[in-house]
Design a protein around this motif. Sequence first.
Motif, PDB file in Angstrom:
ATOM      1  N   CYS A  99      26.952  32.362  34.023  1.00 44.47           N
ATOM      2  CA  CYS A  99      27.494  31.680  35.196  1.00 44.47           C
ATOM      3  C   CYS A  99      29.008  31.750  35.308  1.00 44.47           C
ATOM      4  O   CYS A  99      29.554  31.465  36.383  1.00 44.47           O
ATOM      5  CB  CYS A  99      27.063  30.217  35.187  1.00 44.47           C
ATOM      6  SG  CYS A  99      25.291  29.963  35.310  1.00 44.47           S
ATOM      7  N   ASP A 122      21.317  25.848  41.103  1.00 40.73           N
ATOM      8  CA  ASP A 122      21.380  25.860  39.640  1.00 40.73           C
ATOM      9  C   ASP A 122      20.543  24.721  39.088  1.00 40.73           C
ATOM     10  O   ASP A 122      20.542  23.623  39.649  1.00 40.73           O
ATOM     11  CB  ASP A 122      22.846  25.696  39.200  1.00 40.73           C
ATOM     12  CG  ASP A 122      23.114  26.138  37.771  1.00 40.73           C
ATOM     13  OD1 ASP A 122      22.349  25.734  36.881  1.00 40.73           O
ATOM     14  OD2 ASP A 122      24.091  26.886  37.553  1.00 40.73           O
ATOM     15  N   HIS A 225      25.925  31.006  44.750  1.00 37.97           N
ATOM     16  CA  HIS A 225      25.737  31.177  43.308  1.00 37.97           C
ATOM     17  C   HIS A 225      24.310  30.767  42.990  1.00 37.97           C
ATOM     18  O   HIS A 225      23.873  29.675  43.346  1.00 37.97           O
ATOM     19  CB  HIS A 225      26.708  30.310  42.524  1.00 37.97           C
ATOM     20  CG  HIS A 225      26.296  30.075  41.098  1.00 37.97           C
ATOM     21  ND1 HIS A 225      26.351  31.065  40.131  1.00 37.97           N
ATOM     22  CD2 HIS A 225      25.790  28.977  40.474  1.00 37.97           C
ATOM     23  CE1 HIS A 225      25.914  30.576  38.978  1.00 37.97           C
ATOM     24  NE2 HIS A 225      25.561  29.312  39.160  1.00 37.97           N
ATOM     25  N   ASP A 227      21.736  30.516  39.709  1.00 37.20           N
ATOM     26  CA  ASP A 227      21.321  30.606  38.314  1.00 37.20           C
ATOM     27  C   ASP A 227      19.796  30.547  38.319  1.00 37.20           C
ATOM     28  O   ASP A 227      19.204  29.594  38.840  1.00 37.20           O
ATOM     29  CB  ASP A 227      21.917  29.421  37.552  1.00 37.20           C
ATOM     30  CG  ASP A 227      21.578  29.413  36.072  1.00 37.20           C
ATOM     31  OD1 ASP A 227      20.565  30.036  35.693  1.00 37.20           O
ATOM     32  OD2 ASP A 227      22.310  28.775  35.302  1.00 37.20           O
ATOM     33  N   THR A 271      22.574  34.913  38.063  1.00 35.99           N
ATOM     34  CA  THR A 271      22.967  34.819  36.664  1.00 35.99           C
ATOM     35  C   THR A 271      21.850  34.292  35.766  1.00 35.99           C
ATOM     36  O   THR A 271      20.866  33.739  36.224  1.00 35.99           O
ATOM     37  CB  THR A 271      24.183  33.878  36.504  1.00 35.99           C
ATOM     38  OG1 THR A 271      23.840  32.582  37.027  1.00 35.99           O
ATOM     39  CG2 THR A 271      25.388  34.407  37.252  1.00 35.99           C
TER      40      THR A 271
END
Length: 297
Positions: A99, A122, A225, A227, A271
């Motif tokens: 990350c 996330d 983003h 994860d 990620t």
Amino acid sequence: MRNLVIIEAPSNLGLKSLQPGTEPGVRLFPEALRKTGFADNTGITQTIQVPAPPYSMDIHAESKIRNAEAIAHYSRTLASHVQEAVEQGIIPVVIGGDCSIVLGNALGLKNTGGRYGLFSIDGHTDYMLPEHSGTAGAAGMDLALVTGNGPAILSDIDNQGPYISEEFVFAYGNRELDDDYVAPIIDSNVHYYDLPAIRKQGIGRITTDFLRMVAQNNLDGFWIHMDVDVLDNEIMPCVDSPQEDGLTYQELKQTLQPLLASPSFKGINITILDPTLDPHGTYITAFSAQLSALLKQ
């Protein structure tokens, strides 16, 4: 049709080794995803490789963050590629790594001179400072660092911090619900939605609120983003911090579809998927198919 580019960012510098002498396997994610035919299936014809520095367990004495100097250097390199793509109207699909690569992505956006939002998907908040971390890993601090909190070596690279303002961030999907763990993000200006809140309020309402926030603040766009530990452990167990429950692929689709379809969408990073925990490629193949179908639309 949108022009996408894959940027491979196989850095594992933000993680603590789970086994002595064995470096985290997330560095192998880009290669493993490549083998699934992800680029061809998504219709992406260009791939940029950004080699990562060698893995180390060193903790930076001043910041108390593992590999802080190397992460800062790598973030600058990654930022240059993200900045160039965004300024050319190309959408980066950045494949990590851990990350901490979001620092380079966010720095690249900031270097364009614009203001951007962040939709952080996330299974953890990643809003932590070194004094509260049990691993000293930047991968557990990335959201705090991106928003200008914590040691300047990573939160203020080239005097550009914060890369994204807290009020322009949605943190979505945390299911580590310990009161002490979530207190810092609750006390911040980040818009915070844990997994129970998502299911109570509804995915559509939250993504609509995010896109409205981007528009109302006249932002130049937003980054995603993701994860993969946000996914249910049954469908994505090959992560460093597995937990019960999580988003289903249908819930992920409902989340990403309106965001990816927005003209304000500027890029995404993925990620934490560790191929060494998926020796037969079962989970990464399924994930590749899901992600490519979403990005093609």
